[in-house]
Each structure stands twice: as structure tokens, then as C-alpha cells.
Design a protein around this motif. Structure first.
Motif, PDB file in Angstrom:
ATOM      1  N   TYR A  92      27.969  30.499  37.665  1.00  0.00           N
ATOM      2  CA  TYR A  92      28.258  29.840  36.396  1.00  0.00           C
ATOM      3  C   TYR A  92      27.263  30.260  35.320  1.00  0.00           C
ATOM      4  O   TYR A  92      27.642  30.530  34.179  1.00  0.00           O
ATOM      5  CB  TYR A  92      28.248  28.327  36.563  1.00  0.00           C
ATOM      6  N   MET A  93      25.999  30.311  35.679  1.00  0.00           N
ATOM      7  CA  MET A  93      24.976  30.709  34.716  1.00  0.00           C
ATOM      8  C   MET A  93      25.190  32.152  34.263  1.00  0.00           C
ATOM      9  O   MET A  93      25.116  32.456  33.068  1.00  0.00           O
ATOM     10  CB  MET A  93      23.588  30.559  35.340  1.00  0.00           C
ATOM     11  N   SER A  94      25.497  33.044  35.190  1.00  0.00           N
ATOM     12  CA  SER A  94      25.623  34.466  34.880  1.00  0.00           C
ATOM     13  C   SER A  94      26.867  34.785  34.058  1.00  0.00           C
ATOM     14  O   SER A  94      26.902  35.799  33.360  1.00  0.00           O
ATOM     15  CB  SER A  94      25.658  35.289  36.176  1.00  0.00           C
ATOM     16  N   CYS A  95      27.890  33.930  34.149  1.00  0.00           N
ATOM     17  CA  CYS A  95      29.173  34.235  33.508  1.00  0.00           C
ATOM     18  C   CYS A  95      29.393  33.474  32.211  1.00  0.00           C
ATOM     19  O   CYS A  95      30.495  33.526  31.646  1.00  0.00           O
ATOM     20  CB  CYS A  95      30.315  33.976  34.479  1.00  0.00           C
ATOM     21  N   GLY A  96      28.384  32.747  31.724  1.00  0.00           N
ATOM     22  CA  GLY A  96      28.479  32.158  30.401  1.00  0.00           C
ATOM     23  C   GLY A  96      28.848  30.699  30.318  1.00  0.00           C
ATOM     24  O   GLY A  96      29.066  30.183  29.212  1.00  0.00           O
ATOM     25  N   VAL A  97      28.916  29.977  31.451  1.00  0.00           N
ATOM     26  CA  VAL A  97      29.111  28.529  31.407  1.00  0.00           C
ATOM     27  C   VAL A  97      27.887  27.907  30.735  1.00  0.00           C
ATOM     28  O   VAL A  97      26.753  28.317  30.986  1.00  0.00           O
ATOM     29  CB  VAL A  97      29.310  27.961  32.824  1.00  0.00           C
ATOM     30  N   GLY A  98      28.102  26.907  29.896  1.00  0.00           N
ATOM     31  CA  GLY A  98      26.985  26.318  29.161  1.00  0.00           C
ATOM     32  C   GLY A  98      26.253  25.227  29.911  1.00  0.00           C
ATOM     33  O   GLY A  98      25.032  25.086  29.781  1.00  0.00           O
ATOM     34  N   GLU A  99      26.995  24.441  30.714  1.00  0.00           N
ATOM     35  CA  GLU A  99      26.372  23.292  31.388  1.00  0.00           C
ATOM     36  C   GLU A  99      27.036  23.070  32.743  1.00  0.00           C
ATOM     37  O   GLU A  99      28.259  23.225  32.888  1.00  0.00           O
ATOM     38  CB  GLU A  99      26.512  22.051  30.512  1.00  0.00           C
ATOM     39  N   TYR A 100      26.227  22.721  33.736  1.00  0.00           N
ATOM     40  CA  TYR A 100      26.703  22.550  35.104  1.00  0.00           C
ATOM     41  C   TYR A 100      26.200  21.223  35.643  1.00  0.00           C
ATOM     42  O   TYR A 100      25.003  20.999  35.730  1.00  0.00           O
ATOM     43  CB  TYR A 100      26.196  23.718  35.957  1.00  0.00           C
ATOM     44  N   TRP A 101      27.142  20.339  36.000  1.00  0.00           N
ATOM     45  CA  TRP A 101      26.800  19.049  36.610  1.00  0.00           C
ATOM     46  C   TRP A 101      27.019  19.145  38.114  1.00  0.00           C
ATOM     47  O   TRP A 101      28.117  19.502  38.561  1.00  0.00           O
ATOM     48  CB  TRP A 101      27.674  17.935  36.053  1.00  0.00           C
ATOM     49  N   ILE A 102      25.998  18.808  38.904  1.00  0.00           N
ATOM     50  CA  ILE A 102      26.113  18.741  40.355  1.00  0.00           C
ATOM     51  C   ILE A 102      26.046  17.269  40.751  1.00  0.00           C
ATOM     52  O   ILE A 102      25.030  16.602  40.528  1.00  0.00           O
ATOM     53  CB  ILE A 102      25.012  19.539  41.056  1.00  0.00           C
ATOM     54  N   PHE A 119      39.219  41.847  45.391  1.00  0.00           N
ATOM     55  CA  PHE A 119      39.877  40.803  44.614  1.00  0.00           C
ATOM     56  C   PHE A 119      41.387  40.858  44.817  1.00  0.00           C
ATOM     57  O   PHE A 119      42.049  39.821  44.873  1.00  0.00           O
ATOM     58  CB  PHE A 119      39.526  40.957  43.135  1.00  0.00           C
ATOM     59  N   GLU A 120      41.936  42.059  44.957  1.00  0.00           N
ATOM     60  CA  GLU A 120      43.375  42.207  45.186  1.00  0.00           C
ATOM     61  C   GLU A 120      43.771  41.607  46.541  1.00  0.00           C
ATOM     62  O   GLU A 120      44.838  40.989  46.674  1.00  0.00           O
ATOM     63  CB  GLU A 120      43.775  43.676  45.128  1.00  0.00           C
ATOM     64  N   GLU A 121      42.936  41.785  47.558  1.00  0.00           N
ATOM     65  CA  GLU A 121      43.221  41.193  48.864  1.00  0.00           C
ATOM     66  C   GLU A 121      43.166  39.672  48.793  1.00  0.00           C
ATOM     67  O   GLU A 121      43.960  38.977  49.438  1.00  0.00           O
ATOM     68  CB  GLU A 121      42.240  41.730  49.896  1.00  0.00           C
ATOM     69  N   PHE A 122      42.223  39.154  48.034  1.00  0.00           N
ATOM     70  CA  PHE A 122      42.152  37.705  47.839  1.00  0.00           C
ATOM     71  C   PHE A 122      43.418  37.187  47.166  1.00  0.00           C
ATOM     72  O   PHE A 122      43.992  36.171  47.585  1.00  0.00           O
ATOM     73  CB  PHE A 122      40.928  37.353  46.996  1.00  0.00           C
ATOM     74  N   LEU A 123      43.878  37.878  46.125  1.00  0.00           N
ATOM     75  CA  LEU A 123      45.086  37.445  45.426  1.00  0.00           C
ATOM     76  C   LEU A 123      46.302  37.468  46.352  1.00  0.00           C
ATOM     77  O   LEU A 123      47.161  36.587  46.288  1.00  0.00           O
ATOM     78  CB  LEU A 123      45.330  38.329  44.204  1.00  0.00           C
ATOM     79  N   GLN A 124      46.365  38.474  47.224  1.00  0.00           N
ATOM     80  CA  GLN A 124      47.476  38.548  48.175  1.00  0.00           C
ATOM     81  C   GLN A 124      47.433  37.369  49.141  1.00  0.00           C
ATOM     82  O   GLN A 124      48.468  36.748  49.428  1.00  0.00           O
ATOM     83  CB  GLN A 124      47.429  39.860  48.949  1.00  0.00           C
ATOM     84  N   PRO A 176      33.119  43.859  34.598  1.00  0.00           N
ATOM     85  CA  PRO A 176      34.564  44.096  34.636  1.00  0.00           C
ATOM     86  C   PRO A 176      35.100  44.323  36.043  1.00  0.00           C
ATOM     87  O   PRO A 176      36.264  44.024  36.329  1.00  0.00           O
ATOM     88  CB  PRO A 176      34.730  45.344  33.759  1.00  0.00           C
ATOM     89  N   GLU A 177      34.250  44.845  36.936  1.00  0.00           N
ATOM     90  CA  GLU A 177      34.685  45.121  38.307  1.00  0.00           C
ATOM     91  C   GLU A 177      34.448  43.935  39.243  1.00  0.00           C
ATOM     92  O   GLU A 177      35.134  43.783  40.247  1.00  0.00           O
ATOM     93  CB  GLU A 177      33.951  46.348  38.867  1.00  0.00           C
ATOM     94  N   ASN A 178      33.457  43.111  38.955  1.00  0.00           N
ATOM     95  CA  ASN A 178      33.094  41.991  39.839  1.00  0.00           C
ATOM     96  C   ASN A 178      33.766  40.723  39.334  1.00  0.00           C
ATOM     97  O   ASN A 178      33.218  39.987  38.521  1.00  0.00           O
ATOM     98  CB  ASN A 178      31.573  41.818  39.877  1.00  0.00           C
ATOM     99  N   GLU A 200      38.814  32.178  36.466  1.00  0.00           N
ATOM    100  CA  GLU A 200      38.436  33.560  36.765  1.00  0.00           C
ATOM    101  C   GLU A 200      37.160  33.906  35.997  1.00  0.00           C
ATOM    102  O   GLU A 200      37.139  33.846  34.766  1.00  0.00           O
ATOM    103  CB  GLU A 200      39.578  34.497  36.354  1.00  0.00           C
ATOM    104  N   LEU A 201      36.108  34.240  36.726  1.00  0.00           N
ATOM    105  CA  LEU A 201      34.813  34.541  36.117  1.00  0.00           C
ATOM    106  C   LEU A 201      34.396  35.964  36.480  1.00  0.00           C
ATOM    107  O   LEU A 201      34.455  36.354  37.646  1.00  0.00           O
ATOM    108  CB  LEU A 201      33.747  33.554  36.596  1.00  0.00           C
TER     109      LEU A 201
END
Length: 246
Positions: free
Chosen positions: A188-198, A69-74, A135-137, A130-131
Motif C-alpha cells: 500500500y505504501m509503495s503504490c500510493g495509498v495515503g492512509e492504512y488502518w490495521i 499475473f495472467e495465471e492468477f487471472l485465469q 508496469p510489470e509488477n 489492482e496495484l
């Protein structure tokens, strides 16, 4: 996708739905023991892969390993391009086409009008979300549209939002189809989003997924003269004929 047997037992419904999009490999004590696969042709296989332009993730392979994640931020700090970071993979976001932007504009207008005077706030990309699976993923995505109901409570001192949107919208394109249908659906499902429109401009359809307790609860697909309906927000709807170009 690879999961262990305990994860499968605890979330069987979730992975049964995901198996419609890609094979699920099950492991026990680190050894592959079974595969959960769809009887019908997987959705990903129906896509014309020769016509698909994938996001440029391999360009940032970091010596063959997944990026931190740090490399991505850089990379994000050093570039003017837009990127997303999902489970260690970096995805370059291509400039959207007209059909994408037309659907985005129309749908955001509907959401903006609906939420006027209400507690929740519609936001539009580019806007980093940020999802965290754990804590590490940590993952970073830019949904096309987000409905945020805790904006003021979750802003940090640098004015960045650090919560989880209640509803997210992704508008499919050839370059993002597989990521939006599989990786982001699970994220989205795993991180607590309630609804997803595709939103699919190619076949002029909208699919709405409703999640409860980080698992599938309901879903419906709308097309033709129908209006897509929200499970989460009573009265929120979008006429299909208005979202897509004729």
C-alpha cells in the motif's frame, strides 16, 4: 525481504520501519552483503505460529515458481473462491469470523455516514483493487474497506475501478495477520495509498499509518476509550469501544 543497496539508500526510513516486522537482506550486484534486523523481538515472531492458519498459496506453486499475473487471472476466472495476488504469490481468502465481520460492519457504518455528501466513496470487500509497483509488477488485493476519491474518473469500460484508494482498512485474523502487517503494509505504501488502518479484534486496537511520497510519515495506535483518528481526512474518527465486540 531482499532489496538492493540502492533501494535501501533511497528509502531508508521505509525499510527501517519494516525491519520491525521482518529481517531485511541487502544485496549489492546480486550478492547478499548485510542484514537489517530489529533489536527487539520482531512483531512476526511474537505471533503464535503454531496457531496460525496461513493462506493457501503453495497449492498454486506452478511447478515451484511464482505465478504470473495472467495465471492468477485465469485461476480467478475458473474458481468461485476469493484470492489475492501479491508479488507473484496467490493467497486464498478464508471466510471471516464473527469478530471480523462485526468490526467491518461497525467501521463501514462510521465511514459511510462520514462521507455522505462528500466527494469520496467508501467501498467494502469483495472488491478487486489492482496495484502496480511497476508496469510489470501488478498485484490484486481485496481490502476490507476502501475510501476511493476518484471513482468515476478511474472506472474502465467494464465498470472495474483502476485507481488507487486514498485509504484502506484491513481487519486482522490469524490467517491474514502476517500478510496484512508486512506484505500489504509495504504494498500500500509503495503504490500510493495515503492512509492504512490495521484493525486488530484480538487486542481491540487500531493502528493508523499515514504515508507521504510513498514513505512512512506518521502512525498512531488507539485502544480502550480512545477514538482512532484519520490523518488524511479531518474529522474522521472511530471510537474503539464501538468497533469491537464486548
Amino acid at each position: 525481504m531482499i532489496i538492493n543497496s540502492t533501494e535501501l539508500q533511497n528509502n531508508f526510513g521505509k525499510y527501517l520501519m519494516l525491519a520491525a516486522h521482518e529481517d531485511i537482506i541487502i544485496t549489492r550486484n546480486g550478492t547478499e552483503i548485510a542484514k537489517l534486523t530489529a533489536i527487539i523481538e520482531p512483531l512476526a515472531e511474537k505471533i503464535n505460529l503454531t496457531d496460525m492458519v496461513y493462506e493457501k498459496s503453495s497449492e498454486y506453486s506452478y511447478d515451484g515458481r511464482r505465478a504470473t499475473f495472467e495465471e492468477f487471472l485465469q485461476l480467478q476466472r475458473e474458481s468461485e473462491e476469493r484470492y489475492e495476488y501479491i508479488d507473484g504469490e496467490i493467497y486464498w481468502l478464508a471466510s471471516p469470523k464473527t469478530a471480523h465481520q462485526y468490526a467491518l460492519t461497525e467501521l463501514f457504518g462510521i465511514f459511510y455516514n462520514f462521507f455522505q455528501g462528500k466527494h469520496c466513496t467508501p467501498m467494502v470487500a469483495p472488491y478487486d483493487i489492482e496495484l502496480k509497483r511497476t508496469p510489470e509488477n501488478i498485484n490484486m488485493v481485496q481490502p476490507d474497506i476502501m475510501i476511493i476519491c476518484d471513482l468515476e474518473e478511474k472506472l474502465n469500460e467494464d465498470d472495474y475501478y483502476k485507481g488507487v484508494p486514498s485509504l484502506v482498512v484491513e481487519i486482522l485474523s490469524k490467517s491474514t495477520r502476517r500478510k496484512d502487517l508486512i506484505k500489504k503494509l509495504d504494498l500500500y505504501m509503495s503504490c500510493g495509498v495515503g492512509e492504512y488502518w490495521i484493525v486488530n479484534p484480538d487486542n481491540k486496537e487500531v493502528t493508523v499509518y499515514f504515508f507521504e511520497n510513498q514513505n512512512f510519515s506518521k502512525n498512531a495506535t488507539y485502544k480502550n476509550n480512545e477514538a482512532a483518528q484519520s490523518y488524511l481526512f479531518e474529522g474522521l474518527s472511530a471510537e474503539i469501544g464501538r468497533i469491537f465486540r464486548v
